[in-house]
Design a protein around this motif. Structure first.
Motif, mmCIF file in Angstrom:
data_model
loop_
_atom_site.group_PDB
_atom_site.id
_atom_site.type_symbol
_atom_site.label_atom_id
_atom_site.label_comp_id
_atom_site.label_asym_id
_atom_site.label_seq_id
_atom_site.Cartn_x
_atom_site.Cartn_y
_atom_site.Cartn_z
ATOM 1 N N GLU A 192 -8.405 4.272 -4.449
ATOM 2 C CA GLU A 192 -9.402 3.310 -4.929
ATOM 3 C C GLU A 192 -8.742 2.193 -5.740
ATOM 4 O O GLU A 192 -9.134 1.037 -5.644
ATOM 5 N N GLU A 193 -7.727 2.549 -6.518
ATOM 6 C CA GLU A 193 -7.006 1.551 -7.318
ATOM 7 C C GLU A 193 -6.218 0.607 -6.418
ATOM 8 O O GLU A 193 -6.209 -0.608 -6.628
ATOM 9 N N ILE A 194 -5.548 1.161 -5.417
ATOM 10 C CA ILE A 194 -4.796 0.343 -4.459
ATOM 11 C C ILE A 194 -5.745 -0.622 -3.758
ATOM 12 O O ILE A 194 -5.464 -1.816 -3.645
ATOM 13 N N ALA A 195 -6.868 -0.089 -3.282
ATOM 14 C CA ALA A 195 -7.852 -0.916 -2.570
ATOM 15 C C ALA A 195 -8.349 -2.046 -3.460
ATOM 16 O O ALA A 195 -8.449 -3.197 -3.019
ATOM 17 N N SER A 196 -8.632 -1.740 -4.695
ATOM 18 C CA SER A 196 -9.139 -2.740 -5.623
ATOM 19 C C SER A 196 -8.094 -3.816 -5.910
ATOM 20 O O SER A 196 -8.386 -5.010 -5.843
ATOM 21 N N GLN A 197 -6.893 -3.402 -6.210
ATOM 22 C CA GLN A 197 -5.825 -4.360 -6.548
ATOM 23 C C GLN A 197 -5.464 -5.262 -5.379
ATOM 24 O O GLN A 197 -5.164 -6.443 -5.572
ATOM 25 N N LEU A 198 -5.483 -4.716 -4.176
ATOM 26 C CA LEU A 198 -5.069 -5.488 -3.004
ATOM 27 C C LEU A 198 -6.251 -6.065 -2.225
ATOM 28 O O LEU A 198 -6.066 -6.675 -1.169
ATOM 29 N N GLU A 199 -7.449 -5.838 -2.761
ATOM 30 C CA GLU A 199 -8.682 -6.337 -2.140
ATOM 31 C C GLU A 199 -8.825 -5.856 -0.695
ATOM 32 O O GLU A 199 -9.006 -6.637 0.232
ATOM 33 N N LEU A 200 -8.728 -4.542 -0.546
ATOM 34 C CA LEU A 200 -8.849 -3.899 0.762
ATOM 35 C C LEU A 200 -9.911 -2.812 0.687
ATOM 36 O O LEU A 200 -10.197 -2.275 -0.388
ATOM 37 N N ALA A 201 -10.460 -2.456 1.837
ATOM 38 C CA ALA A 201 -11.365 -1.309 1.911
ATOM 39 C C ALA A 201 -10.532 -0.029 1.780
ATOM 40 O O ALA A 201 -9.373 0.009 2.199
ATOM 41 N N THR A 202 -11.129 1.009 1.214
ATOM 42 C CA THR A 202 -10.386 2.264 1.054
ATOM 43 C C THR A 202 -9.936 2.821 2.410
ATOM 44 O O THR A 202 -8.831 3.353 2.527
ATOM 45 N N LYS A 203 -10.767 2.665 3.428
ATOM 46 C CA LYS A 203 -10.394 3.135 4.769
ATOM 47 C C LYS A 203 -9.143 2.396 5.261
ATOM 48 O O LYS A 203 -8.264 2.996 5.889
ATOM 49 N N VAL A 238 0.843 -1.194 0.000
ATOM 50 C CA VAL A 238 0.000 0.000 0.000
ATOM 51 C C VAL A 238 0.878 1.245 0.000
ATOM 52 O O VAL A 238 0.670 2.174 -0.789
ATOM 53 N N PHE A 239 1.853 1.272 0.875
ATOM 54 C CA PHE A 239 2.716 2.444 0.987
ATOM 55 C C PHE A 239 3.503 2.669 -0.303
ATOM 56 O O PHE A 239 3.563 3.794 -0.817
ATOM 57 N N LYS A 240 4.095 1.620 -0.844
ATOM 58 C CA LYS A 240 4.885 1.759 -2.068
ATOM 59 C C LYS A 240 4.016 2.199 -3.246
ATOM 60 O O LYS A 240 4.442 3.024 -4.059
ATOM 61 N N MET A 241 2.814 1.660 -3.335
ATOM 62 C CA MET A 241 1.911 2.065 -4.415
ATOM 63 C C MET A 241 1.502 3.531 -4.265
ATOM 64 O O MET A 241 1.388 4.250 -5.248
ATOM 65 N N SER A 242 1.316 3.969 -3.022
ATOM 66 C CA SER A 242 0.943 5.370 -2.807
ATOM 67 C C SER A 242 2.091 6.304 -3.164
ATOM 68 O O SER A 242 1.872 7.425 -3.612
ATOM 69 N N LEU A 243 3.331 5.831 -2.988
ATOM 70 C CA LEU A 243 4.487 6.635 -3.387
ATOM 71 C C LEU A 243 4.527 6.834 -4.900
ATOM 72 O O LEU A 243 5.084 7.821 -5.389
#
Length: 76
Positions: free
Chosen positions: A40-51, A29-34
């Protein structure tokens, strides 16, 4: 240039150190945000809630900042 290399070295070392404290997904998550990936894309790819993405990103960031500070005081 040397200053940039030093900052990069300290940042990478700090990330390596704190990686042991977090799950692989949290680090992803952190690396993708960098890379400016939208939450929303991170959440979708990693199957996580946006929160969850927001929370993980903040926890890793705060831990990284602390570790960078610790390393700077140790090495400088």
């Amino acid at each position: 240039i040397a200053e940039q290399e030093w900052e990069s070295y300290i940042s990478n070392l700090a990330l390596k150190h704190i990686s042991e404290q977090f799950t692989n997904k949290a680090i992803q998550v952190f690396k993708m945000s960098l890379k400016n990936s939208p939450v929303e894309e991170i959440a979708s790819q990693l199957e996580l809630a946006t929160k969850t993405v927001y929370n993980l990103r903040l926890k890793v960031k705060n831990s990284l900042i602390k570790e960078i500070g610790r390393l700077r005081s140790e090495y400088e």
